[in-house]
Design a protein around this motif. Structure first.
Motif, PDB file in Angstrom:
ATOM      1  N   PHE A 128       0.874  -1.016   0.686  1.00 55.61           N
ATOM      2  CA  PHE A 128      -0.124   0.055  -0.349  1.00 55.61           C
ATOM      3  C   PHE A 128       0.704   1.042  -0.008  1.00 55.61           C
ATOM      4  O   PHE A 128      -0.180   2.655  -0.010  1.00 55.61           O
ATOM      5  N   LEU A 129       1.995   0.836   0.233  1.00 51.64           N
ATOM      6  CA  LEU A 129       3.057   2.017   0.529  1.00 51.64           C
ATOM      7  C   LEU A 129       2.740   3.519  -0.985  1.00 51.64           C
ATOM      8  O   LEU A 129       2.932   4.527  -0.209  1.00 51.64           O
ATOM      9  N   ASP A 130       2.768   3.094  -2.511  1.00 51.18           N
ATOM     10  CA  ASP A 130       2.941   3.892  -3.093  1.00 51.18           C
ATOM     11  C   ASP A 130       1.412   4.562  -3.393  1.00 51.18           C
ATOM     12  O   ASP A 130       1.333   5.734  -3.651  1.00 51.18           O
ATOM     13  N   GLU A 131       0.222   3.925  -2.600  1.00 43.64           N
ATOM     14  CA  GLU A 131      -0.835   4.894  -2.741  1.00 43.64           C
ATOM     15  C   GLU A 131      -1.955   5.632  -0.887  1.00 43.64           C
ATOM     16  O   GLU A 131      -1.904   7.053  -1.293  1.00 43.64           O
ATOM     17  N   ILE A 132      -0.619   5.374  -0.035  1.00 45.77           N
ATOM     18  CA  ILE A 132      -0.894   6.047   1.339  1.00 45.77           C
ATOM     19  C   ILE A 132      -0.058   6.943   1.308  1.00 45.77           C
ATOM     20  O   ILE A 132       0.812   7.439   0.785  1.00 45.77           O
ATOM     21  N   ASP A 133      -1.174   8.004   2.112  1.00 48.53           N
ATOM     22  CA  ASP A 133      -0.504   9.551   2.054  1.00 48.53           C
ATOM     23  C   ASP A 133       0.171   9.489   3.094  1.00 48.53           C
ATOM     24  O   ASP A 133       0.990  10.573   3.840  1.00 48.53           O
ATOM     25  N   LEU A 134      -0.169   8.231   4.856  1.00 48.23           N
ATOM     26  CA  LEU A 134       0.559   8.428   6.035  1.00 48.23           C
ATOM     27  C   LEU A 134       0.811   7.437   6.512  1.00 48.23           C
ATOM     28  O   LEU A 134      -0.538   6.261   6.248  1.00 48.23           O
ATOM     29  N   VAL A 135       1.501   7.493   7.393  1.00 45.96           N
ATOM     30  CA  VAL A 135       2.235   5.444   7.953  1.00 45.96           C
ATOM     31  C   VAL A 135       1.735   6.001   9.887  1.00 45.96           C
ATOM     32  O   VAL A 135       2.311   6.954   9.525  1.00 45.96           O
ATOM     33  N   LEU A 136       0.958   5.480  10.298  1.00 42.56           N
ATOM     34  CA  LEU A 136       0.317   5.553  11.804  1.00 42.56           C
ATOM     35  C   LEU A 136       1.779   5.068  12.904  1.00 42.56           C
ATOM     36  O   LEU A 136       1.110   3.819  11.936  1.00 42.56           O
ATOM     37  N   VAL A 137       2.622   4.826  13.013  1.00 40.19           N
ATOM     38  CA  VAL A 137       2.779   4.105  13.641  1.00 40.19           C
ATOM     39  C   VAL A 137       2.767   4.297  15.493  1.00 40.19           C
ATOM     40  O   VAL A 137       2.681   5.580  15.852  1.00 40.19           O
ATOM     41  N   MET A 138       2.006   3.259  16.103  1.00 41.76           N
ATOM     42  CA  MET A 138       1.815   3.209  16.688  1.00 41.76           C
ATOM     43  C   MET A 138       2.989   3.213  18.315  1.00 41.76           C
ATOM     44  O   MET A 138       3.580   1.603  17.329  1.00 41.76           O
ATOM     45  N   SER A 139       3.252   3.561  18.909  1.00 46.11           N
ATOM     46  CA  SER A 139       4.105   3.817  20.301  1.00 46.11           C
ATOM     47  C   SER A 139       4.084   3.154  21.851  1.00 46.11           C
ATOM     48  O   SER A 139       4.292   3.166  22.021  1.00 46.11           O
TER      49      SER A 139
END
Ligand code: DX5
Ligand code: ZN
Length: 213
Positions: A128-139
């Motif tokens: 999905f990395l080509d299409e998405i606008d943001l990745v939210l990494v939960m810490s």
């Protein structure tokens, strides 16, 4: 410069306008944590409060859906005026549903983000990395504000930075962010810091925000 996203979850809900006024001029995003008591063991708020909130600030509205059925409710949050919907990878049934939701959000002129919990590896996001606008990494484990930062998030941020190349997604991190952990995340490659209790419990919120940058 890093963008700051105060999490409304740590605001005083009986004084929401006052709390939003105290931060809105100093930050780029407002982070809105939606919890359904099913995907996470806590219940927060839904789309009607978001609709009211969208009337009192011009910030980029960053909706973090911690709910079991993001497909069912996406349109309600779009109608309420959000700019971004981030859903959880773990809440989705299969790759096709994820693809469908990303396309749906884009067709409705809303940015699409995917979030991963601490136990979920970055690799699951590769399709999905080509299409998405943001990745939210939960810490932290999603569900509650005020938990301690999990350093394993730093590796994930670094991996996502290394994977980006000419892709456009932003890397956002959420949970246990303060002056110290925020700096570690910026060094690892984070573009957006979510901070709830650190900002809303500060005596001087403007100063707390500036200390994160
Ligand atoms: C946790 C939420 C976070 C939370 C962060 O499930 O997604 O956005 O509000 O709160 P702090 O910054 O207090 O860890
Ligand atoms: Zn959040």
């Amino acid at each position: 410069m890093v963008k700051i996203a105060p999490s409304v979850l740590s605001a005083n809900f009986a004084n929401l306008q006052k709390d939003i006024d105290s931060i809105k001029d100093y930050v780029e995003y407002i982070h809105y944590d939606v919890m359904d008591g099913h995907f996470v063991p806590n219940i927060s708020f839904g789309y009607s409060i978001l609709n009211d909130l969208s009337q009192i600030c011009d910030n980029y509205l960053d909706v973090h859906l911690m709910i079991s059925d993001p497909l069912k409710y996406a349109q309600n949050f779009i109608d309420a005026g959000t700019n971004l919907i981030t859903f959880h990878y773990e809440a989705m049934q299969n790759v096709d549903d994820i693809q469908y939701l990303i396309t749906y959000l884009h067709e409705h002129h809303v940015d699409a983000g995917i979030s991963i919990k601490p136990d979920t590896p970055v690799d699951v996001l590769l399709p999905f990395l080509d299409e998405i606008d943001l990745v939210l990494v939960m810490s932290v484990e999603p569900g509650f504000g005020g938990q301690s930062f999990m350093p394993l998030a730093l590796d994930k941020i670094q991996q996502l930075k290394d994977l980006r190349h000419d892709r456009n997604y932003l890397i956002e991190v959420d949970g246990g962010i303060n002056e110290e952990t925020g700096k570690l995340c910026i060094d690892a490659g984070a573009d957006v810091l979510v901070a709830g209790s650190y900002i809303f419990k500060a005596d001087d919120r403007k100063q707390a925000i500036e200390a994160l940058r």
